[in-house]
Design an enzyme around this catalytic site. Structure first.
Site, PDB file in Angstrom:
ATOM      1  N   ASN A 176       0.857  -1.186   0.000  1.00  0.00           N
ATOM      2  CA  ASN A 176       0.000   0.000   0.000  1.00  0.00           C
ATOM      3  C   ASN A 176       0.890   1.232   0.000  1.00  0.00           C
ATOM      4  O   ASN A 176       1.377   1.679   1.045  1.00  0.00           O
ATOM      5  CB  ASN A 176      -0.904  -0.006   1.234  1.00  0.00           C
ATOM      6  CG  ASN A 176      -1.934  -1.108   1.141  1.00  0.00           C
ATOM      7  OD1 ASN A 176      -2.901  -1.009   0.390  1.00  0.00           O
ATOM      8  ND2 ASN A 176      -1.691  -2.191   1.871  1.00  0.00           N
ATOM      9  N   GLU A 177       1.114   1.749  -1.172  1.00  0.00           N
ATOM     10  CA  GLU A 177       2.033   2.871  -1.342  1.00  0.00           C
ATOM     11  C   GLU A 177       1.355   4.178  -0.929  1.00  0.00           C
ATOM     12  O   GLU A 177       0.127   4.207  -0.722  1.00  0.00           O
ATOM     13  CB  GLU A 177       2.472   2.949  -2.810  1.00  0.00           C
ATOM     14  CG  GLU A 177       3.225   1.719  -3.310  1.00  0.00           C
ATOM     15  CD  GLU A 177       4.641   1.576  -2.730  1.00  0.00           C
ATOM     16  OE1 GLU A 177       4.949   2.180  -1.683  1.00  0.00           O
ATOM     17  OE2 GLU A 177       5.442   0.835  -3.336  1.00  0.00           O
ATOM     18  N   PRO A 178       2.138   5.290  -0.780  1.00  0.00           N
ATOM     19  CA  PRO A 178       1.542   6.570  -0.418  1.00  0.00           C
ATOM     20  C   PRO A 178       0.311   6.874  -1.280  1.00  0.00           C
ATOM     21  O   PRO A 178       0.321   6.633  -2.488  1.00  0.00           O
ATOM     22  CB  PRO A 178       2.678   7.561  -0.683  1.00  0.00           C
ATOM     23  CG  PRO A 178       3.910   6.763  -0.432  1.00  0.00           C
ATOM     24  CD  PRO A 178       3.591   5.367  -0.910  1.00  0.00           C
TER      25      PRO A 178
END
Ligand code: F6R
Length: 652
Positions: A176-178
């Site tokens: 879950n990236e920025p």
């Protein structure tokens, strides 16, 4: 065999005498700091085992959320041990893995399915039908329904009892990236650039890292009943600080965990370095003011006020929450002079000690002169990158300097360089009329390189050639700074020689080789890379091998006259508050150092494994040594062109 020394033990970190509530008051997620990653991994593994056993007693299934990556490897090793030696059964365990690259075949070297099989599932009795890992082989049209079913399978099974997590340097959990929201479900996501750089070495180059991954969503993770997030190494220190002490934001997805009712963060000491309680403990409450802590606090105050040490006033101390120091050791002038002198005494142009000089306040003793000096270098170029100026000076000042290259560095040579050397050999063959044999051998070797599949390890012969290239370069760099070939040693430690990024564990054979050369040379000074963070962990392992070897030899009488100095590798520098010896370099010496680094041609322009920094090694070294000189200057010391710094390792 003792492994995993805490490098921070070497640098007198401050004594803190505060209550738990005081020290943790900036932390918004309960956080535990352990001595090292081994101890911390055991803690996590034992909590998992206790949960599995409790659920067994209750006759219930235990749902575990599992992560991959470097962080949980020791946790899985301990679970395997508990299964084999302590009857821990996984019969009631159901697992859900966080993520998988997309696309990805399950048997690929980099596949998370393969990772889980190799590190855990192949060695325990979990039922294959209870294992759930996102599928990297799906057709694009099937991904959405797969993700929906994945989340449904978790909730149908009653929700995850215990989720373990690592953290990426982007602040990702799972992938879950920025930008990932608190309610995000399991889905296909585009990997962040930084995440792909971090994965580049696993894939033998960033170009081969997939652009996408399937990841359990933040929302799916947040539904877990309990979460344990682990982080090891100073590489993670800054993002951990943001996640634990910073505001909740989708730009740091881990910060969502501040809203989770039962999350615990488990850190090794290095990963905790940016937390207030470690970095600036005096801001969290009362501390015991040791000399080192005073230096650390005063340098922090200088940076904050942008003033030199001797210009700090009582008011500066008071305005910046340091009245306590002022009351105990003030007035400011007295503290300032003490820290100024302390810093001044770290500076020396005589790293091997100045013969016939009063050495009471110098970092190194005057006698014996000349000294036998042994410089360990984890890879064949760390010596010149990190201490090339000091190395040249030690030679010029008449010391007997030896270098010992701990690993061959073979995996970091481009194929093209080997082909270039082989093409040279072919010409040599023509010139010297050696016959077709040599030409045939080199052509066979070239086809070995050309026929290797991308992402696969080299054949042994090719690795040997790559090692030979690096040996030649290291010997040339030594020759350039005045170290003759008979003082250049190649240890080729066995732990490194896998041909892959993943190395073998350190063994007695490695430590014996290191101890052997120390015994043979009986040095008065040892220099070593006191590093925890290089991209593949080689520096850390090399450091451990030296510390273990020192443990073996330290009781021998000659060792009383040996001092150990730590430099830092290409990836970072010591903080000035830690420094025991600072060796200034003149502009000419900076050029000598640069040219010595240039001898490592296979690493020039762009190394195969550059890490997260796109500058060349000589540029990083120069920028870093110049930055240290500027920092000393700003503190009110003399103005130098460049400075190399060292920390002394106190042998217990
Ligand atoms: C792995 C995962 C990632 C990693 C993170 C840290 O399943 O989802 O979030 O936990 O990238 O990776 P390492 O442990 O290799 O530093």
């Amino acid at each position: 065999m003792k492994t995993n020394y805490r490098i921070d033990d070497l640098i007198n970190h401050p004594t803190v005498a505060q209550t738990f509530e005081e020290v943790t008051r900036f932390e918004k997620i309960p956080t535990v700091i352990m001595d090292d990653a081994v101890e911390a991994s055991l803690y996590v593994a034992h909590e998992i085992a206790a949960l599995i056993r409790r659920k067994q007693r209750e006759g219930r299934q235990c749902l575990l959320g599992l992560a991959t990556g470097n962080t949980p490897i020791r946790v899985y090793a301990e679970l395997v041990r508990l299964h084999k030696e302590d009857n821990l059964s996984f019969d009631n365990v159901v697992t859900f893995n966080l993520d998988e690259y997309y696309p990805m075949k399950p048997d690929s070297l980099q596949s998370y399915r393969r990772f889980m099989q190799e590190h855990l599932f192949n060695h325990i009795n979990v039922r294959p039908e209870n294992i759930h890992i996102p599928d990297g082989t799906l057709e694009p049209a099937d991904v959405i329904s797969f993700c929906r079913n994945f989340d449904k399978a978790i909730s149908d099974a009653g929700g995850i009892d215990l989720q373990i997590l690592g953290i990426g340097r982007t602040g990702h959990i799972g992938f879950n990236e920025p930008g990932s929201g608190i309610a995000s479900p399991t889905r296909l996501i585009t990997l962040d650039h930084l995440t792909r750089t971090d994965a580049a070495s696993d894939f033998y180059g960033e170009d081969y890292v997939p652009m996408k991954a399937i990841t359990m969503g933040v929302g799916s993770i947040m539904k877990s009943k309990r979460i344990l997030l682990m982080a090891w190494g100073e590489n993670k220190a800054s993002i951990i600080n943001k996640a634990v002490e910073g505001p909740i934001t989708d730009q740091v997805p881990t910060s969502w965990l501040q809203k989770h009712p039962d999350t615990q963060i488990i850190l090794d000491f290095a990963a905790s370095a940016e937390l207030t309680r470690v970095k600036t403990p005096w801001l969290a409450g009362g501390v015991t003011w040791t000399d080192r802590l005073i230096r650390k606090a005063v340098l922090w105050l200088c940076a904050k006020t942008e003033k030199a040490v001797l210009k700090l006033t009582d008011r500066d101390y008071i305005d910046n929450a340091m009245s306590d120091l002022l009351t105990q050791h003030g007035p400011s002038n007295q503290i300032n002079i003490k820290v100024f002198n302390d810093l001044q005494h770290t500076i020396t142009g005589w790293p091997g000690g100045k013969p016939n000089a009063d050495d009471t306040t110098r970092p190194e003793r005057a006698t014996p002169y000349p000294k036998r000096v042994l410089v360990f270098s984890p890879h064949p170029d760390d010596d010149v990158i990190s201490m090339g100026g000091t190395l040249a000076r030690l030679v010029q000042q008449g010391h007997q300097v030896h270098t010992a290259y701990q690993t061959s560095g073979s995996i970091a040579v481009f194929d093209d360089d080997v082909i270039r050397y082989l093409a040279f050999v072919n010409q040599f063959d023509e010139i010297a009329s050696l016959g077709v044999e040599v030409e045939k051998i080199s052509n066979d070797l070239i086809s070995l390189i050309r026929n290797r599949e991308p992402g696969h390890a080299d054949a042994d012969t090719i690795l040997k050639l790559k090692a030979a290239i690096r040996r030649g370069e290291a010997t040339a760099a030594c020759r350039y700074v005045g170290i003759p070939a008979n003082r250049v040693h190649f240890l080729d430690l066995p732990f490194y020689e896998t041909g892959k990024v993943v190395k073998k564990p350190l063994s007695k054979a490695d430590v014996d080789l290191v101890a052997e050369i120390i015994r043979e040379l009986k040095p008065h000074q040892i220099y070593a890379a006191g590093d925890l963070s290089d991209p593949h962990g080689t520096h850390r392992v090399c450091m451990e091998s030296i510390l273990m070897a020192i443990d073996n030899v330290k009781h021998e009488p000659w060792f009383n006259d040996c001092r150990v100095w730590l430099y830092r590798g290409a990836w970072q520098e010591w903080d000035i508050n830690q420094v025991d010896m600072a060796v200034p370099l003149s502009p000419e010496e900076v050029i000598i150092k640069r040219k010595a680094i240039f001898k490592h041609q296979s690493q020039k322009d762009r190394p195969l494994f550059p890490g997260h920094d796109s500058r060349e090694f000589w540029q990083r070294a120069e920028d870093r040594n110049h930055a240290t000189a500027i920092a000393y200057d700003k503190l009110g010391m003399a103005e130098y062109q460049a400075i190399e710094v060292f920390v002394r390792y106190d042998i217990q």
